[in-house]
Design an enzyme around this catalytic site. Structure first.
Site, PDB file in Angstrom:
ATOM      1  N   TYR A  18      -9.770  22.772   6.023  1.00 15.77           N
ATOM      2  CA  TYR A  18      -8.672  21.822   5.838  1.00 15.77           C
ATOM      3  C   TYR A  18      -9.085  20.395   6.206  1.00 15.77           C
ATOM      4  CZ  TYR A  18      -4.659  24.889   4.897  1.00 15.77           C
ATOM      5  OH  TYR A  18      -3.759  25.743   4.326  1.00 15.77           O
ATOM      6  N   ASP A  26       1.222  34.302   5.480  1.00 15.63           N
ATOM      7  CA  ASP A  26       2.215  34.532   4.418  1.00 15.63           C
ATOM      8  C   ASP A  26       2.328  36.024   4.106  1.00 15.63           C
ATOM      9  OD1 ASP A  26       2.760  31.792   4.118  1.00 15.63           O
ATOM     10  OD2 ASP A  26       2.892  31.979   1.937  1.00 15.63           O
TER      11      ASP A  26
HETATM   12  C1  IPM Z   1       1.669  26.220   6.233  1.00 21.94           C
HETATM   13  C2  IPM Z   1       1.699  25.456   4.948  1.00 21.94           C
HETATM   14  C3  IPM Z   1       0.818  24.242   5.076  1.00 21.94           C
HETATM   15  C4  IPM Z   1      -0.598  24.717   5.311  1.00 21.94           C
HETATM   16  C5  IPM Z   1       0.857  23.265   3.911  1.00 21.94           C
HETATM   17  C6  IPM Z   1       2.268  22.884   3.540  1.00 21.94           C
HETATM   18  C7  IPM Z   1       0.005  22.048   4.188  1.00 21.94           C
HETATM   19  O1  IPM Z   1       1.341  26.256   3.879  1.00 21.94           O
HETATM   20  O2  IPM Z   1       2.054  25.655   7.276  1.00 21.94           O
HETATM   21  O3  IPM Z   1       1.256  27.381   6.226  1.00 21.94           O
HETATM   22  O4  IPM Z   1      -1.329  25.046   4.366  1.00 21.94           O
HETATM   23  O5  IPM Z   1      -1.003  24.770   6.477  1.00 21.94           O
HETATM   24 MN    MN Z   2       0.993  28.350   4.421  1.00 23.98          MN
END
Ligand code: IPM
Ligand code: MN
Length: 360
Positions: A139, A246
């Site tokens: 990231y 997720d």
């Molecule tokens: C999360 C989200 C974020 C991420 C995005 C919105 C930048 O998906 O908090 O999981 O990828 O970290």
């Molecule tokens: Mn996410």
């Protein structure tokens, strides 16, 4: 306690307002009071100020003990350039506040067992947390860029970055089931090899009482849906944690139920895992549970009032047991309610549970 509120976009403001009602009700019972300041973030900030988060807003967060976030993003801002996207504000916030560890609990609420897309008998009793590294990895790695015919990013971790998140994971495991599964892709990536070596060495040196094992990320994704009960603490890097959390979210039936805490040495941010749900914004039907459960995490991790945190969680569970459901988790025979009624139901149950505790 100084609190910065960042409602953000879509349903962010509604769920945050609901959660603050719970926070105030709980705080008054434990001698805590909040001094709140509100700032813009995400698309709301972009529209008003031309950037998804201003330096002043970041400074307000730096000056407070806790930041509470609703949600950011929406179709309106999907085509703006990368550095202006609402999501960029989130990343900047994490980096500025040095929130290197992200705790995402995946707990199945018994009354919602039937709502998951997975079979109830595989889920009953599943209760684990994903500990995701939040300020490093692909990231943030440099170099990165987008050229005419080439896009590139860098996945990189320093030993010290792996150690500090691994420590948090081992420590949380000590308070739970004393099991850590570290997830990587060490069969392919050097970065993951460093990760695995570092976690192994730290575990042997300082956390011999915690059972440590390793899993490749593809297998971990499969194992979470195959048998989620095998996990206690999953420790992983930024991008793998994004994906796995997720997946973990869906075993609980709805992303609308999932809270998160992002912790650093000095600051803390609490937010629901779900997004801004622009399709239902402003209708008063959003599920406030994830944000309310995030408030419970605040009481636990920042205020260290474990009893208050437990009572909030029990109040949520009791409201669900009594049949209250927002639309996203509604099923026939239950009582369909909006954001405010769901919140009222939780506050009432909290008050009852607290009174019972006092007289016991
Ligand atoms: C999360 C989200 C974020 C991420 C995005 C919105 C930048 O998906 O908090 O999981 O990828 O970290
Ligand atoms: Mn996410």
């Amino acid at each position: 306690m100084k609190v910065t509120l960042l409602p953000g976009d879509g349903i962010g403001a509604e769920v945050l307002e609901a959660a603050m009602r719970v926070a105030e009700a709980v705080a008054s019972k434990y001698g805590v009071s909040f001094e709140t300041t509100e700032e813009l973030i995400g698309g709301a900030s972009l529209d008003a100020k031309g950037v998804p988060v201003t330096d002043e807003a970041l400074q307000t967060c730096l000056d407070s003990d806790v930041t509470l976030l609703g949600a950011v993003g929406g179709p309106k801002w999907e085509s703006v350039e990368h550095r202006l996207k609402p999501e960029a504000a989130l990343l900047k916030l994490r980096k500025t506040l040095e929130l290197f560890s992200n705790v995402r609990p995946a707990k199945v609420y018994a009354p919602l067992l039937g709502e998951s897309s997975l079979k109830a008998e595989r889920l009953d009793g599943a209760d684990f947390v994903v500990m995701r590294e939040l300020t490093g990895g692909i990231y943030f790695g440099e170099p990165r860029g987008l050229e005419d015919t080439r896009g590139f990013n860098t996945m990189v971790y320093e030993t010290a970055e792996v150690e500090r998140i691994a420590r948090k994971a081992f420590e949380i495991a000590r308070l739970r089931g004393k099991k850590v599964v570290s997830v990587d892709k060490a069969n392919v990536l050097e970065c993951s090899q460093l990760w695995r070596n570092t976690v192994t060495a730290l575990g042997e040196k300082d956390y011999a009482d915690v059972e440590l094992s390793h899993m490749y990320v593809d297998n971990a994704a499969m194992q979470i849906v195959r048998d989620p009960r095998q996990f206690d603490v999953i420790l992983t890097s930024n991008m793998f944690g994004d994906i796995l959390s997720d997946i973990a979210g869906m075993i609980t039936g709805s992303l609308g139920m999932l809270p998160s805490a992002s912790l650093g040495e000095k600051h803390a941010l609490y937010e629901p895992v779900h997004g801004s749900a622009p399709d239902i914004a402003g209708q008063g039907i959003a599920n406030p549970v994830a944000t309310i459960a995030s408030i419970a995490m605040m009481f636990k991790y920042t205020l260290e009032l474990v009893e208050a945190a437990d009572l909030i969680e029990q109040a949520i569970e009791q409201a669900l047991l009594d049949g209250y459901r927002t639309k996203d988790v509604y099923s026939e025979g239950k009582t369909l309610v909006g954001t405010n009624e769901m919140t009222d139901a939780i506050v009432e149950r909290f008050e009852e549970l607290h009174a019972r505790k006092q007289s016991a």
